[in-house]
Enzyme design. Structure first.
Site, PDB file in Angstrom:
ATOM      1  N   HIS A   1     -26.158 -20.399  -2.979  1.00 57.10           N
ATOM      2  CA  HIS A   1     -27.108 -20.962  -2.017  1.00 57.10           C
ATOM      3  C   HIS A   1     -28.063 -19.875  -1.557  1.00 57.10           C
ATOM      4  CE1 HIS A   1     -25.326 -25.050  -0.691  1.00 57.10           C
ATOM      5  NE2 HIS A   1     -25.045 -24.789  -1.951  1.00 57.10           N
TER       6      HIS A   1
ATOM      7  N   TYR B   1     -27.334 -27.141   9.681  1.00 57.74           N
ATOM      8  CA  TYR B   1     -26.671 -27.023  10.987  1.00 57.74           C
ATOM      9  C   TYR B   1     -27.591 -27.695  11.997  1.00 57.74           C
ATOM     10  CZ  TYR B   1     -23.811 -23.216   8.979  1.00 57.74           C
ATOM     11  OH  TYR B   1     -22.954 -22.466   8.206  1.00 57.74           O
TER      12      TYR B   1
ATOM     13  N   LYS C   1     -17.374 -17.289   9.021  1.00 53.28           N
ATOM     14  CA  LYS C   1     -16.942 -15.898   8.884  1.00 53.28           C
ATOM     15  C   LYS C   1     -15.431 -15.679   8.724  1.00 53.28           C
ATOM     16  CE  LYS C   1     -20.845 -13.774   9.018  1.00 53.28           C
ATOM     17  NZ  LYS C   1     -21.314 -14.316   7.730  1.00 53.28           N
TER      18      LYS C   1
ATOM     19  N   TYR D   1     -25.578 -13.705   8.120  1.00 55.59           N
ATOM     20  CA  TYR D   1     -25.005 -14.870   7.424  1.00 55.59           C
ATOM     21  C   TYR D   1     -24.477 -14.488   6.047  1.00 55.59           C
ATOM     22  CZ  TYR D   1     -24.344 -19.827   6.333  1.00 55.59           C
ATOM     23  OH  TYR D   1     -23.792 -21.043   6.024  1.00 55.59           O
TER      24      TYR D   1
HETATM   25  P1  RFL Z   1      -4.246 -18.354   6.750  1.00 57.15           P
HETATM   26  O1  RFL Z   1      -5.167 -18.963   5.715  1.00 57.15           O
HETATM   27  O2  RFL Z   1      -3.935 -19.161   7.949  1.00 57.15           O
HETATM   28  O3  RFL Z   1      -2.920 -17.934   5.996  1.00 57.15           O
HETATM   29  C1  RFL Z   1      -1.778 -17.492   6.689  1.00 57.15           C
HETATM   30  C2  RFL Z   1      -0.556 -17.857   5.877  1.00 57.15           C
HETATM   31  O4  RFL Z   1       0.602 -17.362   6.525  1.00 57.15           O
HETATM   32  C3  RFL Z   1       1.625 -18.354   6.459  1.00 57.15           C
HETATM   33  N1  RFL Z   1       2.578 -18.118   7.565  1.00 57.15           N
HETATM   34  C4  RFL Z   1       3.781 -17.540   7.390  1.00 57.15           C
HETATM   35  N2  RFL Z   1       4.409 -17.091   6.300  1.00 57.15           N
HETATM   36  C5  RFL Z   1       5.662 -16.560   6.456  1.00 57.15           C
HETATM   37  N3  RFL Z   1       6.302 -16.482   7.662  1.00 57.15           N
HETATM   38  C6  RFL Z   1       5.687 -16.923   8.786  1.00 57.15           C
HETATM   39  N4  RFL Z   1       6.318 -16.836   9.968  1.00 57.15           N
HETATM   40  C7  RFL Z   1       4.384 -17.482   8.678  1.00 57.15           C
HETATM   41  N5  RFL Z   1       3.510 -18.010   9.564  1.00 57.15           N
HETATM   42  C8  RFL Z   1       2.430 -18.384   8.877  1.00 57.15           C
HETATM   43  C9  RFL Z   1       0.872 -19.662   6.569  1.00 57.15           C
HETATM   44  O5  RFL Z   1       1.613 -20.754   6.055  1.00 57.15           O
HETATM   45  C10 RFL Z   1      -0.381 -19.359   5.747  1.00 57.15           C
HETATM   46  O6  RFL Z   1      -0.222 -19.704   4.393  1.00 57.15           O
HETATM   47  O7  RFL Z   1      -4.837 -16.966   7.263  1.00 57.15           O
HETATM   48  P2  RFL Z   1      -5.666 -15.846   6.483  1.00 57.15           P
HETATM   49  O8  RFL Z   1      -5.066 -15.597   5.137  1.00 57.15           O
HETATM   50  O9  RFL Z   1      -5.874 -14.759   7.434  1.00 57.15           O
HETATM   51  O10 RFL Z   1      -7.082 -16.558   6.156  1.00 57.15           O
HETATM   52  C11 RFL Z   1      -7.964 -16.904   7.200  1.00 57.15           C
HETATM   53  C12 RFL Z   1      -8.784 -18.134   6.813  1.00 57.15           C
HETATM   54  O11 RFL Z   1      -7.901 -19.139   6.347  1.00 57.15           O
HETATM   55  C13 RFL Z   1      -9.617 -18.673   7.973  1.00 57.15           C
HETATM   56  O12 RFL Z   1     -10.202 -17.624   8.693  1.00 57.15           O
HETATM   57  C14 RFL Z   1     -10.751 -19.618   7.494  1.00 57.15           C
HETATM   58  O13 RFL Z   1     -10.210 -20.808   6.958  1.00 57.15           O
HETATM   59  C15 RFL Z   1     -11.698 -19.942   8.636  1.00 57.15           C
HETATM   60  N6  RFL Z   1     -12.758 -20.894   8.263  1.00 57.15           N
HETATM   61  C16 RFL Z   1     -13.878 -20.468   7.561  1.00 57.15           C
HETATM   62  N7  RFL Z   1     -13.980 -19.195   7.158  1.00 57.15           N
HETATM   63  C17 RFL Z   1     -15.045 -18.798   6.402  1.00 57.15           C
HETATM   64  O14 RFL Z   1     -15.131 -17.600   6.049  1.00 57.15           O
HETATM   65  N8  RFL Z   1     -16.046 -19.664   6.022  1.00 57.15           N
HETATM   66  C18 RFL Z   1     -16.023 -20.971   6.384  1.00 57.15           C
HETATM   67  O15 RFL Z   1     -16.893 -21.721   5.967  1.00 57.15           O
HETATM   68  C19 RFL Z   1     -14.913 -21.416   7.208  1.00 57.15           C
HETATM   69  N9  RFL Z   1     -14.828 -22.699   7.604  1.00 57.15           N
HETATM   70  C20 RFL Z   1     -12.664 -22.231   8.659  1.00 57.15           C
HETATM   71  C21 RFL Z   1     -13.735 -23.127   8.315  1.00 57.15           C
HETATM   72  C22 RFL Z   1     -11.570 -22.711   9.376  1.00 57.15           C
HETATM   73  C23 RFL Z   1     -11.524 -24.034   9.759  1.00 57.15           C
HETATM   74  N10 RFL Z   1     -10.366 -24.492  10.461  1.00 57.15           N
HETATM   75  C24 RFL Z   1      -9.557 -25.551  10.008  1.00 57.15           C
HETATM   76  C25 RFL Z   1      -9.849 -23.669  11.517  1.00 57.15           C
HETATM   77  C26 RFL Z   1     -13.707 -24.451   8.704  1.00 57.15           C
HETATM   78  C27 RFL Z   1     -12.608 -24.903   9.448  1.00 57.15           C
HETATM   79  C28 RFL Z   1     -12.646 -26.346   9.898  1.00 57.15           C
HETATM   80  C1  PHB Z   2     -17.492 -25.660   5.221  1.00 60.23           C
HETATM   81  O1  PHB Z   2     -18.094 -26.066   4.205  1.00 60.23           O
HETATM   82  O2  PHB Z   2     -16.308 -25.937   5.421  1.00 60.23           O
HETATM   83  C2  PHB Z   2     -18.227 -24.846   6.222  1.00 60.23           C
HETATM   84  C3  PHB Z   2     -19.494 -24.382   5.918  1.00 60.23           C
HETATM   85  C4  PHB Z   2     -20.183 -23.622   6.856  1.00 60.23           C
HETATM   86  C5  PHB Z   2     -19.599 -23.347   8.081  1.00 60.23           C
HETATM   87  C6  PHB Z   2     -18.314 -23.802   8.370  1.00 60.23           C
HETATM   88  C7  PHB Z   2     -17.627 -24.570   7.426  1.00 60.23           C
HETATM   89  O3  PHB Z   2     -20.281 -22.617   8.991  1.00 60.23           O
END
Ligand code: RFL
Ligand code: PHB
Length: 393
Positions: free
Chosen positions: A76, A204, A300, A388
């Site tokens: 993108h 957005y 992020k 970004y």
């Molecule tokens: P995770 O992915 O939560 O993984 C942690 C893992 O640890 C396990 N765990 C355990 N394992 C053993 N013993 C225990 N006691 C444990 N407790 C937990 C869990 O089962 C899991 O598998 O953390 P990690 O690896 O630090 O990764 C972080 C990312 O997942 C998170 O920051 C992103 O998903 C955030 N996020 C976004 N980030 C981006 O960079 N770009 C995006 O577009 C973006 N969009 C988002 C998002 C997060 C969202 N939600 C649901 C909060 C959109 C959404 C809606």
């Molecule tokens: C997504 O596609 O899940 C997404 C994209 C941009 C954002 C957050 C989530 O800022």
């Protein structure tokens, strides 16, 4: 696979942070074991991030897991900010000569897990009751239960990559005293659906009924979000209500059409900013969501997990290869510098694009002035673009 009872780095959590760290260490010949609480299907199935900074893309390439991403990911070159229906495109590529990649966290997780399997990195699913021991001394170890049997894993270091609700930060002495937090008075309702996206780039939108985001996973799969109250129940949001709301907030028009379809997944997530400023104690190190949370507005979270583990891997490699402890000692300081900048950007994007409860006329004018400034200032647009696509690391 036989799980060893001794390794160099015990990694708690098999999310993006833990899996990426394992591959960074693996290619340097440093041994590790990953302990993941959930099943593989559950871990792979979580629908979360979608936008990769160029640094994350490069990291995926560096650890040799980019084949599918380079084939299926969407480059993108820009995204749009919309306010009361008026659209402003931020041309990332023109401004900073860099793009972002739209590629789902689900896919990255699959790629990393496949790489673990292919390279023989031990990954224990359904590892229950993980407990950390003696990490303030020279010989830490971890205990866990698998299929009802308790195991002991001796190690040199423990990497806490177990997300926001894991046990590593909870076990880190004084972590709560070093926590800085801001809770936002709303959440995001997300919906994943197999229909073509409304636009080829992300939008957005700040609308009087609240924020909305049009995102995507592929040419045939869309991801949408709307700002909602955190107390709302997902059952109060049948698909039609979500589509009606998206059409209003994203300005559905004849040449800008939302395609409706049945939701494959929908959920509500609260928004908060959180940093645990203590990311290490003895031989325990935190990385990713275990140490910090950002509101998703800046895209992020996953990208910060990638930069944390890149710093941590550098430090561990320097320790094992050159007896150099400087990287390990300075890990928190190095990581926090980038974390706080990402927190600032995510907070400012949230401020700019959401309708806050009890917002005054003054607050709204600040949003409008901010956007008007961004519209007319190449410097302001460049600053948004630079953040970004991701600050360098
Ligand atoms: P995770 O992915 O939560 O993984 C942690 C893992 O640890 C396990 N765990 C355990 N394992 C053993 N013993 C225990 N006691 C444990 N407790 C937990 C869990 O089962 C899991 O598998 O953390 P990690 O690896 O630090 O990764 C972080 C990312 O997942 C998170 O920051 C992103 O998903 C955030 N996020 C976004 N980030 C981006 O960079 N770009 C995006 O577009 C973006 N969009 C988002 C998002 C997060 C969202 N939600 C649901 C909060 C959109 C959404 C809606
Ligand atoms: C997504 O596609 O899940 C997404 C994209 C941009 C954002 C957050 C989530 O800022």
């Amino acid at each position: 696979m036989d799980i060893p009872n001794r390794t160099e780095v015990a990694i708690i959590g098999g999310g993006v942070a833990g899996l990426m760290l394992s591959q960074l260490l693996h290619i340097e010949g440093i041994t590790c074991v990953i302990l993941e609480r959930q099943t593989r299907a559950y871990t792979e199935g979580r629908i979360r991030a979608g936008v990769l900074e160029y640094g994350t893309v490069n990291l995926m390439r560096r650890i040799g897991v980019s084949e599918r991403m380079d084939c299926m990911g969407l480059r993108h070159e820009g995204f749009a900010l919309m306010d009361d229906g008026e659209k402003l495109r931020i041309p990332l590529h023109d401004l900073v000569n860099t793009d972002v990649m739209v590629y789902g966290q689900t896919e990255i997780t699959i790629d990393l897990m496949d790489a673990c399997e292919a390279r023989g990195t031990p990954l224990v699913f359904e590892a229950k009751d993980v407990a950390l021991h003696d990490f303030d001394g020279a010989a830490p170890y971890v205990t866990y239960t698998k299929d009802g049997v308790t195991h002991r894993l001796d190690c040199d270091f423990i990497a806490g990559c177990d997300g926001a609700h894991g046990i590593c930060r909870a076990t880190m002495p004084d972590a709560t005293a070093h926590a800085v937090e801001k809770v936002y008075p709303f959440g995001w309702l997300g919906i994943l659906v197999d229909v073509p996206p409304m636009d080829h780039e992300l939008i957005y939108s700040n609308h009087e009924r609240g924020f909305a985001l049009a995102s995507q996973r592929s040419a045939t799969r869309s991801r949408y979000y709307i700002q909602c109250d955190v107390s709302e129940k997902i059952d109060d949001w049948p698909d039609d209500r979500i589509w009606n709301e998206l059409e209003i907030r994203l300005g559905d028009t004849a040449d800008h059409r939302i395609t409706r379809g049945p939701s494959l997944e929908k959920s509500i997530a609260p928004l908060r900013s959180y940093v645990c400023e203590k990311m290490q104690h003895g031989r325990l190190f935190l990385a990713g969501d275990a140490a910090h949370i950002v509101p998703p507005t800046g895209a992020k979270g996953l990208n910060l997990a990638a930069s944390d583990v890149s710093y941590l891997a550098d430090a561990l490699i320097a320790h094992y290869r050159h007896d150099d402890e400087v990287g390990l000692e300075g890990y928190t300081k190095r990581a926090l510098d980038r974390i706080w900048k990402a927190e600032r950007f995510s907070w400012s994007m949230t401020q700019l694009t959401h309708r806050f409860p009890n917002m005054t006329a003054f607050d709204r004018q600040m949003q409008k002035a901010d956007l008007s400034y961004i519209r007319t200032s190449a410097a302001a647009q460049k600053s948004i673009a630079e953040n970004y696509v991701g600050l360098p690391y």
